[in-house]
Design a protein around this motif. Structure first.
Motif, PDB file in Angstrom:
ATOM      1  N   GLU A 157       0.834  -1.205   0.000  1.00  0.00           N
ATOM      2  CA  GLU A 157       0.000   0.000   0.000  1.00  0.00           C
ATOM      3  C   GLU A 157       0.869   1.256   0.000  1.00  0.00           C
ATOM      4  N   ARG A 158       1.940   1.229   0.787  1.00  0.00           N
ATOM      5  CA  ARG A 158       2.855   2.370   0.888  1.00  0.00           C
ATOM      6  C   ARG A 158       3.505   2.649  -0.455  1.00  0.00           C
ATOM      7  N   THR A 159       3.987   1.623  -1.125  1.00  0.00           N
ATOM      8  CA  THR A 159       4.672   1.836  -2.401  1.00  0.00           C
ATOM      9  C   THR A 159       3.690   2.257  -3.488  1.00  0.00           C
ATOM     10  N   GLU A 160       2.459   1.748  -3.425  1.00  0.00           N
ATOM     11  CA  GLU A 160       1.450   2.156  -4.403  1.00  0.00           C
ATOM     12  C   GLU A 160       1.082   3.626  -4.243  1.00  0.00           C
ATOM     13  N   ARG A 161       1.065   4.119  -2.985  1.00  0.00           N
ATOM     14  CA  ARG A 161       0.793   5.539  -2.742  1.00  0.00           C
ATOM     15  C   ARG A 161       1.922   6.402  -3.279  1.00  0.00           C
ATOM     16  N   GLY A 162       3.149   5.907  -3.159  1.00  0.00           N
ATOM     17  CA  GLY A 162       4.305   6.629  -3.673  1.00  0.00           C
ATOM     18  C   GLY A 162       4.533   7.982  -3.021  1.00  0.00           C
ATOM     19  N   ASP A 163       4.196   8.091  -1.742  1.00  0.00           N
ATOM     20  CA  ASP A 163       4.320   9.381  -1.063  1.00  0.00           C
ATOM     21  C   ASP A 163       5.643   9.550  -0.325  1.00  0.00           C
ATOM     22  N   GLY A 164       6.530   8.571  -0.459  1.00  0.00           N
ATOM     23  CA  GLY A 164       7.844   8.687   0.163  1.00  0.00           C
ATOM     24  C   GLY A 164       7.890   8.314   1.635  1.00  0.00           C
ATOM     25  N   THR A 165       6.792   7.797   2.166  1.00  0.00           N
ATOM     26  CA  THR A 165       6.766   7.380   3.568  1.00  0.00           C
ATOM     27  C   THR A 165       7.670   6.170   3.757  1.00  0.00           C
ATOM     28  N   SER A 166       8.492   6.202   4.800  1.00  0.00           N
ATOM     29  CA  SER A 166       9.346   5.051   5.083  1.00  0.00           C
ATOM     30  C   SER A 166       8.487   3.891   5.580  1.00  0.00           C
TER      31      SER A 166
END
Length: 81
Positions: free
Chosen positions: A50-59
């Motif tokens: 989910e984090r990588t799909e958002r691509g918002d740079g969150t670690s």
């Protein structure tokens, strides 16, 4: 140290990675994974996707903390009938 981070190695998406989180977050992730019938690695893998799909740079560590926080907030909401 009360707020010491603990680093754990996990295999997610067929690669090894290390994540540093405070022990209360590891405990919460373990409980959430158990409640969902998943391993910690499987739950972390879903959060990572989910984090990588958002691509918002969150670690990954931040994404895991935010996931735990969101689930805690959901649990505190009064149920509506």
């Amino acid at each position: 140290m009360a707020n010491a981070r603990n680093k754990r190695s996990l295999t997610i998406a067929r690669h090894r990675t290390s994540v540093s989180l405070e022990e209360p977050f590891w405990d919460a992730l373990a409980e959430l994974a158990r409640d969902q019938g998943k391993s910690i690695a499987a739950l972390v893998g879903e959060i990572d996707l989910e984090r990588t799909e958002r691509g918002d740079g969150t670690s990954l560590s931040a994404a895991l903390r935010l996931y735990v926080l969101a689930r805690m907030k959901e649990a505190r909401k009064p149920e509506t009938s």
